[in-house]
Design a protein around this motif. Sequence first.
Motif, PDB file in Angstrom:
ATOM      1  N   GLY A  95     -11.432  22.940  -1.925  1.00  0.00           N
ATOM      2  CA  GLY A  95     -12.276  23.605  -0.944  1.00  0.00           C
ATOM      3  C   GLY A  95     -12.783  22.755   0.204  1.00  0.00           C
ATOM      4  N   LYS A  96     -12.288  21.545   0.334  1.00  0.00           N
ATOM      5  CA  LYS A  96     -12.727  20.661   1.413  1.00  0.00           C
ATOM      6  C   LYS A  96     -11.878  20.891   2.667  1.00  0.00           C
ATOM      7  CE  LYS A  96     -15.503  18.318  -1.346  1.00  0.00           C
ATOM      8  NZ  LYS A  96     -16.919  18.484  -1.306  1.00  0.00           N
ATOM      9  N   HIS A  97     -12.441  20.535   3.793  1.00  0.00           N
ATOM     10  CA  HIS A  97     -11.691  20.483   5.045  1.00  0.00           C
ATOM     11  C   HIS A  97     -11.136  19.068   5.140  1.00  0.00           C
ATOM     12  CE1 HIS A  97     -13.161  24.338   6.692  1.00  0.00           C
ATOM     13  NE2 HIS A  97     -14.186  24.087   5.896  1.00  0.00           N
ATOM     14  N   VAL A  98      -9.893  18.931   5.590  1.00  0.00           N
ATOM     15  CA  VAL A  98      -9.251  17.614   5.547  1.00  0.00           C
ATOM     16  C   VAL A  98      -8.407  17.324   6.785  1.00  0.00           C
ATOM     17  CG1 VAL A  98      -9.133  17.645   3.017  1.00  0.00           C
ATOM     18  CG2 VAL A  98      -7.176  18.411   4.338  1.00  0.00           C
ATOM     19  N   GLN A  99      -8.239  16.058   7.019  1.00  0.00           N
ATOM     20  CA  GLN A  99      -7.245  15.517   7.941  1.00  0.00           C
ATOM     21  C   GLN A  99      -6.680  14.273   7.261  1.00  0.00           C
ATOM     22  OE1 GLN A  99      -9.044  14.435  11.655  1.00  0.00           O
ATOM     23  NE2 GLN A  99      -9.314  16.548  12.325  1.00  0.00           N
ATOM     24  N   ALA A 100      -5.391  14.057   7.374  1.00  0.00           N
ATOM     25  CA  ALA A 100      -4.760  12.838   6.884  1.00  0.00           C
ATOM     26  C   ALA A 100      -3.615  12.520   7.825  1.00  0.00           C
ATOM     27  CB  ALA A 100      -4.245  13.022   5.462  1.00  0.00           C
ATOM     28  N   PHE A 101      -3.573  11.267   8.280  1.00  0.00           N
ATOM     29  CA  PHE A 101      -2.534  10.909   9.235  1.00  0.00           C
ATOM     30  C   PHE A 101      -2.313   9.398   9.232  1.00  0.00           C
ATOM     31  CE2 PHE A 101      -6.676  11.366  11.110  1.00  0.00           C
ATOM     32  CZ  PHE A 101      -6.849  10.265  11.925  1.00  0.00           C
ATOM     33  N   PRO A 102      -1.085   8.982   9.501  1.00  0.00           N
ATOM     34  CA  PRO A 102      -0.786   7.552   9.592  1.00  0.00           C
ATOM     35  C   PRO A 102      -0.869   7.091  11.046  1.00  0.00           C
ATOM     36  CG  PRO A 102       1.245   8.776   9.586  1.00  0.00           C
ATOM     37  CD  PRO A 102       0.121   9.796   9.466  1.00  0.00           C
ATOM     38  N   GLU A 103      -0.938   5.784  11.210  1.00  0.00           N
ATOM     39  CA  GLU A 103      -0.840   5.185  12.529  1.00  0.00           C
ATOM     40  C   GLU A 103       0.177   4.062  12.411  1.00  0.00           C
ATOM     41  OE1 GLU A 103      -3.714   3.131  15.806  1.00  0.00           O
ATOM     42  OE2 GLU A 103      -4.044   2.590  13.723  1.00  0.00           O
ATOM     43  N   TYR A 104       1.291   4.255  13.036  1.00  0.00           N
ATOM     44  CA  TYR A 104       2.272   3.174  13.085  1.00  0.00           C
ATOM     45  C   TYR A 104       3.248   3.426  14.209  1.00  0.00           C
ATOM     46  CZ  TYR A 104       4.594   6.530   9.931  1.00  0.00           C
ATOM     47  OH  TYR A 104       5.097   7.651   9.339  1.00  0.00           O
ATOM     48  N   GLY A 105       3.876   2.371  14.609  1.00  0.00           N
ATOM     49  CA  GLY A 105       4.905   2.452  15.651  1.00  0.00           C
ATOM     50  C   GLY A 105       6.257   2.269  14.991  1.00  0.00           C
ATOM     51  N   PRO A 106       7.023   1.337  15.491  1.00  0.00           N
ATOM     52  CA  PRO A 106       8.369   1.130  14.947  1.00  0.00           C
ATOM     53  C   PRO A 106       8.366   0.222  13.716  1.00  0.00           C
ATOM     54  CG  PRO A 106       8.028  -0.301  16.808  1.00  0.00           C
ATOM     55  CD  PRO A 106       6.774   0.537  16.672  1.00  0.00           C
ATOM     56  N   GLU A 107       7.365   0.372  12.855  1.00  0.00           N
ATOM     57  CA  GLU A 107       7.256  -0.493  11.699  1.00  0.00           C
ATOM     58  C   GLU A 107       8.457  -0.340  10.770  1.00  0.00           C
ATOM     59  OE1 GLU A 107       3.848  -1.036  13.549  1.00  0.00           O
ATOM     60  OE2 GLU A 107       4.093   0.915  12.694  1.00  0.00           O
ATOM     61  N   ARG A 108       8.606  -1.342   9.981  1.00  0.00           N
ATOM     62  CA  ARG A 108       9.673  -1.352   8.986  1.00  0.00           C
ATOM     63  C   ARG A 108       9.035  -1.678   7.636  1.00  0.00           C
ATOM     64  NH1 ARG A 108       8.506  -5.412  11.601  1.00  0.00           N
ATOM     65  NH2 ARG A 108       8.596  -7.532  10.877  1.00  0.00           N
ATOM     66  N   GLU A 109       9.810  -1.586   6.614  1.00  0.00           N
ATOM     67  CA  GLU A 109       9.287  -1.883   5.289  1.00  0.00           C
ATOM     68  C   GLU A 109       8.678  -3.278   5.272  1.00  0.00           C
ATOM     69  OE1 GLU A 109      11.069  -2.264   0.832  1.00  0.00           O
ATOM     70  OE2 GLU A 109      11.667  -0.530   2.024  1.00  0.00           O
ATOM     71  N   GLY A 110       7.459  -3.374   4.767  1.00  0.00           N
ATOM     72  CA  GLY A 110       6.774  -4.651   4.691  1.00  0.00           C
ATOM     73  C   GLY A 110       5.827  -4.925   5.846  1.00  0.00           C
ATOM     74  N   ALA A 111       5.946  -4.187   6.939  1.00  0.00           N
ATOM     75  CA  ALA A 111       5.051  -4.395   8.082  1.00  0.00           C
ATOM     76  C   ALA A 111       3.716  -3.690   7.822  1.00  0.00           C
ATOM     77  CB  ALA A 111       5.692  -3.841   9.355  1.00  0.00           C
ATOM     78  N   PRO A 112       2.612  -4.222   8.363  1.00  0.00           N
ATOM     79  CA  PRO A 112       1.308  -3.583   8.168  1.00  0.00           C
ATOM     80  C   PRO A 112       1.267  -2.170   8.749  1.00  0.00           C
ATOM     81  CG  PRO A 112       1.028  -5.807   9.006  1.00  0.00           C
ATOM     82  CD  PRO A 112       2.492  -5.480   9.105  1.00  0.00           C
ATOM     83  N   ILE A 113       0.680  -1.249   8.005  1.00  0.00           N
ATOM     84  CA  ILE A 113       0.471   0.118   8.487  1.00  0.00           C
ATOM     85  C   ILE A 113      -0.976   0.519   8.177  1.00  0.00           C
ATOM     86  CG2 ILE A 113       2.895   0.746   8.090  1.00  0.00           C
ATOM     87  CD1 ILE A 113       0.561   2.667   6.072  1.00  0.00           C
ATOM     88  N   THR A 114      -1.416   1.527   8.893  1.00  0.00           N
ATOM     89  CA  THR A 114      -2.751   2.074   8.670  1.00  0.00           C
ATOM     90  C   THR A 114      -2.626   3.575   8.518  1.00  0.00           C
ATOM     91  OG1 THR A 114      -3.599   0.356  10.149  1.00  0.00           O
ATOM     92  CG2 THR A 114      -5.110   2.128   9.582  1.00  0.00           C
ATOM     93  N   ALA A 115      -3.383   4.145   7.609  1.00  0.00           N
ATOM     94  CA  ALA A 115      -3.430   5.601   7.431  1.00  0.00           C
ATOM     95  C   ALA A 115      -4.902   5.996   7.319  1.00  0.00           C
ATOM     96  CB  ALA A 115      -2.663   6.024   6.180  1.00  0.00           C
ATOM     97  N   ARG A 145     -10.156   4.688   5.756  1.00  0.00           N
ATOM     98  CA  ARG A 145      -9.022   4.006   6.393  1.00  0.00           C
ATOM     99  C   ARG A 145      -8.252   3.249   5.318  1.00  0.00           C
ATOM    100  NH1 ARG A 145     -11.351   0.505  10.645  1.00  0.00           N
ATOM    101  NH2 ARG A 145     -11.541  -1.054   8.996  1.00  0.00           N
ATOM    102  N   TRP A 146      -6.951   3.400   5.328  1.00  0.00           N
ATOM    103  CA  TRP A 146      -6.065   2.750   4.366  1.00  0.00           C
ATOM    104  C   TRP A 146      -5.267   1.664   5.084  1.00  0.00           C
ATOM    105  CZ3 TRP A 146      -5.413   4.662  -0.753  1.00  0.00           C
ATOM    106  CH2 TRP A 146      -6.056   5.866  -1.020  1.00  0.00           C
ATOM    107  N   HIS A 147      -5.205   0.462   4.487  1.00  0.00           N
ATOM    108  CA  HIS A 147      -4.380  -0.626   5.001  1.00  0.00           C
ATOM    109  C   HIS A 147      -3.338  -0.960   3.943  1.00  0.00           C
ATOM    110  CE1 HIS A 147      -6.873  -1.647   8.486  1.00  0.00           C
ATOM    111  NE2 HIS A 147      -7.919  -1.387   7.713  1.00  0.00           N
ATOM    112  N   GLY A 148      -2.087  -0.996   4.351  1.00  0.00           N
ATOM    113  CA  GLY A 148      -1.025  -1.352   3.428  1.00  0.00           C
ATOM    114  C   GLY A 148       0.159  -1.894   4.199  1.00  0.00           C
ATOM    115  N   ARG A 149       1.255  -2.019   3.530  1.00  0.00           N
ATOM    116  CA  ARG A 149       2.509  -2.432   4.160  1.00  0.00           C
ATOM    117  C   ARG A 149       3.508  -1.293   3.981  1.00  0.00           C
ATOM    118  NH1 ARG A 149       2.451  -7.523   5.827  1.00  0.00           N
ATOM    119  NH2 ARG A 149       0.924  -8.956   4.929  1.00  0.00           N
ATOM    120  N   GLY A 150       4.390  -1.170   4.940  1.00  0.00           N
ATOM    121  CA  GLY A 150       5.406  -0.123   4.879  1.00  0.00           C
ATOM    122  C   GLY A 150       6.134  -0.156   3.540  1.00  0.00           C
TER     123      GLY A 150
END
Length: 190
Positions: A32-52, A8-13
């Motif tokens: 050769g790995k199986h992968v998934q990568a996806f963000p989780e955010y709503g109407p965030e803007r630059e500087g708002a907390p995001i999770t990926a 889990r990644w925590h950062g700001r927009g």
Amino acid sequence: MRDITEIRWHGRGGQGAKTAALLLADAAFKNGKHVQAFPEYGPEREGAPITAYDRIGDKEIRVHSNIYEPDYVAVVDDTLLSSVNVTKGLKEDGGILINTTKTKDEIMPLLNGYKGKVYIIDARKVCMATLGKYFPNTPMLAGMVKITGIIDEDVFVKDMEESFSHKFARKPEMLEGNMNALKMALKEVK
């Protein structure tokens, strides 16, 4: 490595946490790995907390949900430590990587009693030394490779050079700077 490693990644927009998660998945997929990568955010803007998120494994990944009990956490901005519970669900046999200028002793009280491994890196120092600008996602990406062992470091550097060659085809100075940032970051994780 576990069958599936969850990150889990925590950062700001605008800091590149989502991009780092995607680049890590891309590098793992190329190896050769199986992968998934996806963000989780709503109407965030630059500087708002995001999770990926990243899921990386040796077998097909059949779960399609957020990651509630990650093996590893990356904190791209240490100011989030006082406003987001970054250790929530974090497995104690995993680890957390924090971009900070603080010492581990200064960080520990902000981690809600987390007893697992804590790694720190000063991504600003790495960026300023190699890029002249602050883009924390590149050092954080390398740091996550370092602490997880998902990909061999030398293979990772080679794969990222190929990836960055395409991304920065018209900006060769960015290619060199990002490659130097990756290499330096692999040595700077404490």
